[in-house]
Scaffold this motif. Structure first.
Motif, PDB file in Angstrom:
ATOM      1  N   TYR A  28       0.839  -1.209   0.000  1.00 58.24           N
ATOM      2  CA  TYR A  28       0.000   0.000   0.000  1.00 58.24           C
ATOM      3  C   TYR A  28       0.869   1.252   0.000  1.00 58.24           C
ATOM      4  N   GLU A  29       1.907   1.254   0.847  1.00 56.20           N
ATOM      5  CA  GLU A  29       2.798   2.408   0.912  1.00 56.20           C
ATOM      6  C   GLU A  29       3.517   2.613  -0.413  1.00 56.20           C
ATOM      7  N   THR A  32       1.079   4.265  -2.900  1.00 60.63           N
ATOM      8  CA  THR A  32       0.868   5.692  -2.619  1.00 60.63           C
ATOM      9  C   THR A  32       2.127   6.500  -2.901  1.00 60.63           C
ATOM     10  N   ALA A  33       3.308   5.911  -2.654  1.00 52.53           N
ATOM     11  CA  ALA A  33       4.564   6.607  -2.947  1.00 52.53           C
ATOM     12  C   ALA A  33       4.734   6.799  -4.445  1.00 52.53           C
ATOM     13  N   ARG A  35       2.327   7.002  -6.627  1.00 48.39           N
ATOM     14  CA  ARG A  35       1.355   8.036  -7.002  1.00 48.39           C
ATOM     15  C   ARG A  35       1.911   9.431  -6.732  1.00 48.39           C
ATOM     16  N   THR A  36       2.551   9.596  -5.562  1.00 50.13           N
ATOM     17  CA  THR A  36       3.147  10.885  -5.212  1.00 50.13           C
ATOM     18  C   THR A  36       4.225  11.282  -6.215  1.00 50.13           C
ATOM     19  N   LEU A  59      -2.131  12.741   7.853  1.00 58.56           N
ATOM     20  CA  LEU A  59      -1.687  11.462   7.315  1.00 58.56           C
ATOM     21  C   LEU A  59      -2.480  10.311   7.905  1.00 58.56           C
ATOM     22  N   GLN A 156      -4.298  14.393   0.739  1.00 53.01           N
ATOM     23  CA  GLN A 156      -4.003  13.342  -0.237  1.00 53.01           C
ATOM     24  C   GLN A 156      -4.687  13.580  -1.585  1.00 53.01           C
ATOM     25  N   PRO A 180       1.384   2.468   7.623  1.00 53.57           N
ATOM     26  CA  PRO A 180       0.344   2.589   6.598  1.00 53.57           C
ATOM     27  C   PRO A 180      -0.714   1.500   6.747  1.00 53.57           C
ATOM     28  N   ARG A 187      -2.762   7.015   5.958  1.00 58.67           N
ATOM     29  CA  ARG A 187      -3.312   7.032   4.608  1.00 58.67           C
ATOM     30  C   ARG A 187      -2.222   6.906   3.556  1.00 58.67           C
ATOM     31  N   GLU A 188      -1.009   7.247   3.934  1.00 59.15           N
ATOM     32  CA  GLU A 188       0.165   7.117   3.066  1.00 59.15           C
ATOM     33  C   GLU A 188       1.376   7.001   3.973  1.00 59.15           C
ATOM     34  N   GLY A 192       5.085  11.337   3.445  1.00 58.02           N
ATOM     35  CA  GLY A 192       4.099  12.308   2.964  1.00 58.02           C
ATOM     36  C   GLY A 192       4.166  13.617   3.719  1.00 58.02           C
TER      37      GLY A 192
END
Length: 364
Positions: A28-29, A32-33, A35-36, A59, A156, A180, A187-188, A192
């Motif tokens: 999951y992390e 999201t990473a 995506r960032t 967060l 986010q 996470p 959430r991330e 973040g």
């Protein structure tokens, strides 16, 4: 000894659960990473609103004090600039962009936006839209005079690029000790926090030692950009106010809440009143007549039901229709920065007020 064994067992079970879910949390992390990174490199596009935009977020899943923080900013800036708030409108039955008006309900705009509208009225334009970029465009078209846009819980939401990011960190659940989802409540990833322009540690004890503050600053600074300020704030409850009248001075109360973390609310009531019953629902609970009926069996003569402000906006119509609004009170809540009040005000002026005025004058 029994409590110590129970606590030890609970901590051990929690550790095993975190360990078991850690591989999923890493996945999951990683997502999201990635995506960032794609947003930071411009692969995914972000929209910069025409209004000077401040995002208030966190967060961590659950309540960290976003609503009191947004209200603090409204009070600070409302005599200096025209303001609009933009929220997702969690739990509403509508879709798209909606502007709050006197006919608004929690079902049409969500409970927190309704709280803003009922508290500040026409002093602030309260809006909701699940697509924050589209919402800001609508605000710009309808109200070109708006100079400050406050984004509620959009940390986010990378499709919109705020001018300033304020990250909230719950003193009781610091992000730097969390994991996470699903191993924890982030959430991330902790990284973040690097997007924050300032961090506010919320729900602090009223008298937090300077040494403790410095330790927290150092822990947070591992994840933020160099020089990112960290401020400390506590929750201040005010005298209970009647749903249909002014301040009251109850002795015996029934506590009712449907919020993410009800402990501070309950602790305050336990410390100041005789609590006969505690009725706690999940966050954003959609109250109905049956809830009211089951609650009133605990209410006797001289007893009041005390709720949060957030719950009040949903319960008021029900209590009024049932003719029992005079038995309901709510606790107004404010963010209290204590000794950090002046430093935080100085930061607000430097990071928001000055560049906002410059932007309004066309200075780049």
């Amino acid at each position: 000894m029994k409590n110590k064994r129970n606590n030890s067992t609970s901590e051990g079970q929690h550790h095993r659960t975190v360990t078991l879910l850690q591989p999923v949390a890493w996945l999951y992390e990683g997502i999201t990473a990635l995506r960032t990174i794609l947003y930071d490199q411009g692969v995914f596009s972000s929209f910069t609103p025409a209004q000077f935009t401040v995002s208030v977020g966190n967060l961590t899943v659950g309540g960290t004090g976003k609503t009191p923080m947004v209200e603090y900013l409204i009070r600070y800036f409302k005599d200096k600039q025209k303001i609009a708030t933009l929220s997702r409108g969690y739990g509403r039955s509508t879709r798209g962009f909606v502007l709050a008006d006197p006919d608004a309900t929690a079902r049409t705009i969500g409970d927190e936006p309704l709280q803003y509208f009922q508290k500040f009225g026409e002093e602030v334009k309260v809006t909701v839209c699940e697509n924050r970029a589209e919402g800001s465009r609508q605000i710009s078209t309808l109200f070109p005079h708006i100079g400050l846009l406050l984004l509620d819980d959009a940390y986010q939401h990378r499709g919109i690029r705020p001018h300033v990011n304020i990250l909230l960190n719950d003193y009781n659940r610091p992000f730097y000790r969390d994991h996470p989802f699903p191993a924890g409540y982030l959430r991330e990833g902790r990284s973040g926090a690097s997007r924050a322009d300032a961090v506010v540690v919320t729900k602090c004890p009223a008298r937090l030692a300077a040494e403790a503050k410095e330790e927290i600053r150092q822990r947070i600074s591992r994840y933020t950009r160099p020089g990112t300020p960290v401020f400390f704030a506590s929750v201040r409850y005010e005298q209970p106010v009647g749903y249909s009248s002014g301040a009251k001075h109850p002795v015996e109360v029934v506590a009712l809440a449907g919020i993410a973390r009800a402990e501070p609310f309950l602790d305050y009531l336990r410390d100041n009143f005789k609590v006969l019953k505690e009725v706690i629902y999940p966050d954003h609970h959609d109250y109905g007549p049956s809830d009211l009926e089951s609650l009133l069996k605990y209410v006797k003569k001289g007893t009041f039901v005390v709720t949060t402000e957030k719950d009040k906006v949903k319960l008021y119509p029900l209590a009024t229709a049932a003719g029992v609004a005079d038995q309901f009170l709510y606790l107004p809540i404010r963010m209290d920065f204590g000794t950090d009040q002046e430093p935080f005000a100085q930061w607000l002026d430097e990071a928001i007020q000055t560049p906002m005025l410059e932007a309004a004058r066309g200075i780049k």
